[in-house]
Design a protein around this motif. Structure first.
Motif, short mmCIF file in Angstrom:
data_model
loop_
_atom_site.label_atom_id
_atom_site.label_comp_id
_atom_site.label_asym_id
_atom_site.label_seq_id
_atom_site.Cartn_x
_atom_site.Cartn_y
_atom_site.Cartn_z
N ALA A 163 0.84 -1.21 0.00
CA ALA A 163 0.00 0.00 0.00
C ALA A 163 0.87 1.25 0.00
CB ALA A 163 -0.92 -0.02 1.22
N VAL A 164 1.95 1.23 0.77
CA VAL A 164 2.88 2.37 0.79
C VAL A 164 3.46 2.59 -0.60
CG1 VAL A 164 5.08 3.22 1.68
CG2 VAL A 164 3.46 2.12 3.24
N LYS A 165 3.91 1.50 -1.23
CA LYS A 165 4.54 1.63 -2.55
C LYS A 165 3.54 2.07 -3.63
CE LYS A 165 6.44 -2.49 -2.46
NZ LYS A 165 7.24 -3.65 -2.95
N ALA A 166 2.27 1.75 -3.41
CA ALA A 166 1.23 2.17 -4.35
C ALA A 166 0.79 3.61 -4.12
CB ALA A 166 0.03 1.24 -4.25
N GLU A 170 -4.19 6.06 2.80
CA GLU A 170 -5.26 5.62 3.71
C GLU A 170 -5.24 4.11 3.93
OE1 GLU A 170 -7.06 7.64 5.57
OE2 GLU A 170 -5.80 9.17 4.66
N LYS A 171 -4.99 3.34 2.90
CA LYS A 171 -4.91 1.89 3.07
C LYS A 171 -3.71 1.52 3.93
CE LYS A 171 -4.92 -2.55 0.67
NZ LYS A 171 -4.95 -3.23 -0.66
N ALA A 172 -2.59 2.19 3.67
CA ALA A 172 -1.40 1.93 4.48
C ALA A 172 -1.66 2.23 5.95
CB ALA A 172 -0.23 2.75 3.96
N LYS A 227 1.74 12.94 5.51
CA LYS A 227 0.66 12.55 4.60
C LYS A 227 1.18 12.20 3.20
CE LYS A 227 -2.87 15.27 7.00
NZ LYS A 227 -2.03 15.54 8.18
N LYS A 228 2.24 11.40 3.20
CA LYS A 228 2.80 11.02 1.91
C LYS A 228 3.31 9.59 1.93
CE LYS A 228 7.60 12.48 2.58
NZ LYS A 228 8.76 13.17 1.95
N ALA A 229 3.35 9.02 0.75
CA ALA A 229 3.91 7.68 0.56
C ALA A 229 4.56 7.68 -0.82
CB ALA A 229 2.82 6.61 0.65
N TYR A 284 2.26 9.44 16.20
CA TYR A 284 1.63 10.05 15.03
C TYR A 284 0.30 9.40 14.70
CZ TYR A 284 6.50 11.49 14.64
OH TYR A 284 7.76 11.98 14.92
N SER A 285 0.23 8.07 14.80
CA SER A 285 -0.98 7.34 14.44
C SER A 285 -1.96 7.21 15.60
CB SER A 285 -0.61 5.93 13.97
OG SER A 285 0.01 5.18 15.03
N HIS A 286 -1.45 7.31 16.83
CA HIS A 286 -2.25 7.13 18.05
C HIS A 286 -2.91 5.74 18.10
CE1 HIS A 286 -1.48 11.33 18.74
NE2 HIS A 286 -2.13 11.68 17.65
#
Length: 378
Positions: A163-166, A170-172, A227-229, A284-286
């Motif tokens: 998901a990160v590479k794509a 949000e999925k990541a 907010k980036k991947a 960051y994600s909590h």
């Protein structure tokens, strides 16, 4: 993981049996007066004896310095044999351990950074030969459990990485917490290798000088704060998969004993107390409560496997643990998104009083859990 941990090269083929507990546990095959004292200051690490026989030993640690310190026992290849973190100024800690013959180093780490101030120790002889078929069975079952957790983790981490590479932020994000569950349940085993944990689970404030920041929390910051991947995150995701596949292949070779299982259960509660309760772990994600829950599950698994022997040796202890484990899990259930859900509310929505309640429940469990290793070593 705790904020600071040394990056070390894991030992190959070296077998060391060890456990550590806090509290007033006596040396399993000796008197309290036989304890090896370790006196730590901001600039020294004094050990009362540097040669002693193999078997059960007791290290009595006192921090006379002005900084929080840690005490480690290392193999010659810097594999962590046992450790005790967060020993505050003016406080004491007890480490009960079973160590085989060989040479080691005791290290004090004032400020909890760096290689530490080290003293070489020599352990001689064969140690006491002692066996219990029930403990052997517990170790075998726990070894299977640890391997299963690693095997189940890697595919989820691969989905997270994909998901990160794509570029699907949000999925990541949705896969971040699930990808950590198996690791968090069995983290003490991974940490024993020394070099995997710093690559995969270090927070930004835990970096050593010159250490490149990689792993889950580096990606967590990109996904939630930045907010980036992008390509950089994609490369980091691939490295995370590679590092965790390394973990997956190594866990089957980890040295696991009944007492190290008990010690690991206590370490998992320490992880909760020093990282999850404060909100520092997943800042960051909590998603701290997911890690919290996994830590408790892993500790409970080790306890359940050891309980038959522990109950025979210390019935009062197991009665207390049988009360405190359900109390903590029931409290955690209040924060699930729905009944039976594996998802938890965002930790930034948990108020100060609620965090205090969780902290009190953790402490109520951690205190008796610190005595488990001594109970199974009797």
């Amino acid at each position: 993981m705790s904020a600071v941990r040394m990056s070390a090269v894991a030992a190959a083929g070296m077998v060391v049996a060890v456990t550590a507990v806090t509290g007033c546990a006596e040396k399993a095959d000796g008197k309290a007066s036989d304890a090896i004292t370790v006196t730590a200051t901001d600039s020294t690490c004094e050990v009362s004896r540097t040669t002693f026989p193999a078997g059960h030993i007791r290290l009595a640690v006192e921090n006379k310095g002005s900084k929080v310190t840690e005490v480690y026992v290392y193999t010659p290849s810097d594999q962590i044999v046992t450790e005790r973190e967060n020993i505050g100024p003016g406080t004491k800690a007890t480490i009960t351990a079973e160590i085989k013959a060989g040479t080691y180093q005791i290290a004090c780490k004032p400020g909890m950074k760096g290689d530490g101030i080290r003293q070489k120790i020599t352990v001689t002889g064969k140690g006491a030969a002692k066996g219990d078929a029930r403990l052997d069975a517990a170790v075998a079952a726990y070894r299977t459990y640890v391997q299963e957790q690693a095997d189940q983790t890697v595919p989820v981490v691969q989905q997270f990485a994909d998901a990160v590479k794509a570029g699907d932020v949000e999925k990541a994000k949705s896969l971040f917490a699930p990808s950590r569950v198996g690791w968090e349940r069995t983290e003490p085993v991974a940490e024993s290798f020394g070099d995997i944990d710093p690559l995969t689970d270090t927070r930004e404030d835990g970096l050593e000088d010159g250490q490149k920041w990689t792993g889950w929390h580096r990606l967590e910051k990109s996904l939630w704060q930045d907010k980036k991947a992008g390509p950089e995150e994609g490369a980091l995701a691939d490295q995370l998969v590679s590092d965790l596949k390394d973990w997956q292949t190594r866990v089957g070779k980890a040295d696991i004993t009944a007492t190290s299982m008990a010690n690991g259960a206590k370490e998992l509660l320490d992880e909760v107390a020093t990282g999850k309760i404060t909100g520092e772990e997943d800042r960051y994600s909590h998603t701290d409560l997911s890690d919290f829950d996994a830590n408790v599950e892993g500790a409970l698994k080790a306890y359940e496997l050891l309980k038959p022997v522990a109950a025979e040796n210390d019935a009062a202890l197991t009665a207390e643990l049988d009360k405190q484990f359900p109390a903590l899990t029931t409290l955690l259930d209040k924060y699930r998104k729905s009944g039976g859900s594996t998802e938890f509310v965002s930790y930034d929505t948990v108020g100060k009083d609620q965090r205090k309640e969780l902290s009190d429940a953790v402490n109520a469990l951690a205190e008796p859990l610190s005595k488990l290793a001594a109970a199974v070593a009797k």
